[in-house]
Design a protein around this motif. Structure first.
Motif, short mmCIF file in Angstrom:
data_model
loop_
_atom_site.label_atom_id
_atom_site.label_comp_id
_atom_site.label_asym_id
_atom_site.label_seq_id
_atom_site.Cartn_x
_atom_site.Cartn_y
_atom_site.Cartn_z
N ALA A 96 -61.73 30.56 -10.44
CA ALA A 96 -60.75 29.87 -9.58
C ALA A 96 -59.32 30.35 -9.83
N ALA A 97 -58.94 30.51 -11.09
CA ALA A 97 -57.56 30.93 -11.39
C ALA A 97 -57.26 32.32 -10.82
N GLY A 98 -58.19 33.23 -10.99
CA GLY A 98 -58.01 34.56 -10.44
C GLY A 98 -57.99 34.56 -8.93
N ALA A 99 -58.84 33.75 -8.31
CA ALA A 99 -58.90 33.66 -6.86
C ALA A 99 -57.61 33.07 -6.29
N LYS A 100 -57.06 32.07 -6.96
CA LYS A 100 -55.80 31.49 -6.50
C LYS A 100 -54.68 32.53 -6.55
N ALA A 101 -54.65 33.32 -7.61
CA ALA A 101 -53.63 34.37 -7.72
C ALA A 101 -53.83 35.43 -6.64
N LEU A 102 -55.06 35.80 -6.38
CA LEU A 102 -55.34 36.78 -5.33
C LEU A 102 -54.98 36.22 -3.96
N GLY A 103 -55.23 34.95 -3.75
CA GLY A 103 -54.86 34.30 -2.49
C GLY A 103 -53.36 34.37 -2.26
N ALA A 104 -52.59 34.10 -3.30
CA ALA A 104 -51.13 34.19 -3.18
C ALA A 104 -50.70 35.63 -2.88
N ALA A 105 -51.38 36.58 -3.47
CA ALA A 105 -51.04 38.00 -3.26
C ALA A 105 -51.35 38.45 -1.84
N ILE A 106 -52.51 38.04 -1.31
CA ILE A 106 -52.85 38.49 0.04
C ILE A 106 -51.94 37.85 1.09
N ALA A 107 -51.34 36.74 0.75
CA ALA A 107 -50.38 36.11 1.66
C ALA A 107 -49.14 36.98 1.84
N LYS A 108 -48.80 37.75 0.81
CA LYS A 108 -47.60 38.60 0.83
C LYS A 108 -47.88 40.05 1.19
N ASN A 109 -49.13 40.47 0.98
CA ASN A 109 -49.50 41.87 1.16
C ASN A 109 -49.74 42.19 2.62
N THR A 110 -49.23 43.31 3.09
CA THR A 110 -49.40 43.68 4.50
C THR A 110 -50.31 44.89 4.70
N VAL A 111 -50.73 45.56 3.64
CA VAL A 111 -51.54 46.77 3.79
C VAL A 111 -52.98 46.63 3.34
N LEU A 112 -53.30 45.66 2.49
CA LEU A 112 -54.67 45.48 2.03
C LEU A 112 -55.55 45.09 3.22
N LYS A 113 -56.60 45.85 3.45
CA LYS A 113 -57.50 45.62 4.59
C LYS A 113 -58.82 44.98 4.19
N ARG A 114 -59.32 45.29 2.98
CA ARG A 114 -60.63 44.81 2.55
C ARG A 114 -60.56 44.26 1.12
N LEU A 115 -61.17 43.09 0.95
CA LEU A 115 -61.25 42.47 -0.37
C LEU A 115 -62.68 42.00 -0.59
N TYR A 116 -63.32 42.54 -1.62
CA TYR A 116 -64.70 42.18 -1.96
C TYR A 116 -64.68 41.30 -3.20
N LEU A 117 -65.12 40.06 -3.04
CA LEU A 117 -65.19 39.13 -4.17
C LEU A 117 -66.60 38.56 -4.35
N ASN A 118 -67.59 39.22 -3.82
CA ASN A 118 -68.97 38.76 -3.92
C ASN A 118 -69.37 38.52 -5.38
N GLU A 119 -70.25 37.55 -5.55
CA GLU A 119 -70.88 37.28 -6.84
C GLU A 119 -69.88 37.02 -7.96
N ASN A 120 -68.82 36.30 -7.65
CA ASN A 120 -67.86 35.83 -8.64
C ASN A 120 -67.87 34.30 -8.62
N PRO A 121 -67.68 33.64 -9.77
CA PRO A 121 -67.74 32.18 -9.82
C PRO A 121 -66.44 31.51 -9.35
N LEU A 122 -66.05 31.76 -8.10
CA LEU A 122 -64.80 31.22 -7.58
C LEU A 122 -64.83 29.70 -7.48
N GLY A 123 -65.94 29.15 -7.05
CA GLY A 123 -66.06 27.72 -6.84
C GLY A 123 -65.20 27.27 -5.67
N ALA A 124 -65.21 25.98 -5.41
CA ALA A 124 -64.46 25.41 -4.29
C ALA A 124 -62.96 25.63 -4.45
#
Length: 95
Positions: A33-61
């Motif tokens: 969850a902590a890593g996903a929240k940080a990545l979420g904040a990053a994708i909000a600011k990023n304009t060039v990232l097109k694909r993000l694969y997070l399969n099979e990670n314990p993100l949780g709700a």
């Protein structure tokens, strides 16, 4: 060795100012969850990232909610993979 939350948080800091990288593959890397929240904040600011694969990670709700918050503001992301992340109904609803 897995990237884990610590590595995802560091990567997220770099992604916030990224102007080149278009794909990040963190499939099965122990991102929670902590890593996903940080990545979420990053994708909000990023304009060039097109694909993000997070399969099979314990993100949780909570992690799914963090990604969802970033998606609301994301301008560049076109493909997001979140299979087997234990997001559950609550996380899926947020997404």
């Amino acid at each position: 060795e897995s990237v884990g939350d610590g590595g995802a948080i560091k990567l997220a800091a770099a992604l916030a100012g990224n102007t080149k990288l278009q794909l990040v593959d963190l499939w099965h890397n122990g991102v929670g969850a902590a890593g996903a929240k940080a990545l979420g904040a990053a994708i909000a600011k990023n304009t060039v990232l097109k694909r993000l694969y997070l399969n099979e990670n314990p993100l949780g709700a909570e992690g799914a909610k963090g990604i969802a918050a970033g998606l609301a503001k994301a301008r560049g992301l076109r493909h997001l993979w979140l299979t087997r992340t234990n997001a559950g109904d609550e996380g899926a609803a947020a997404l």
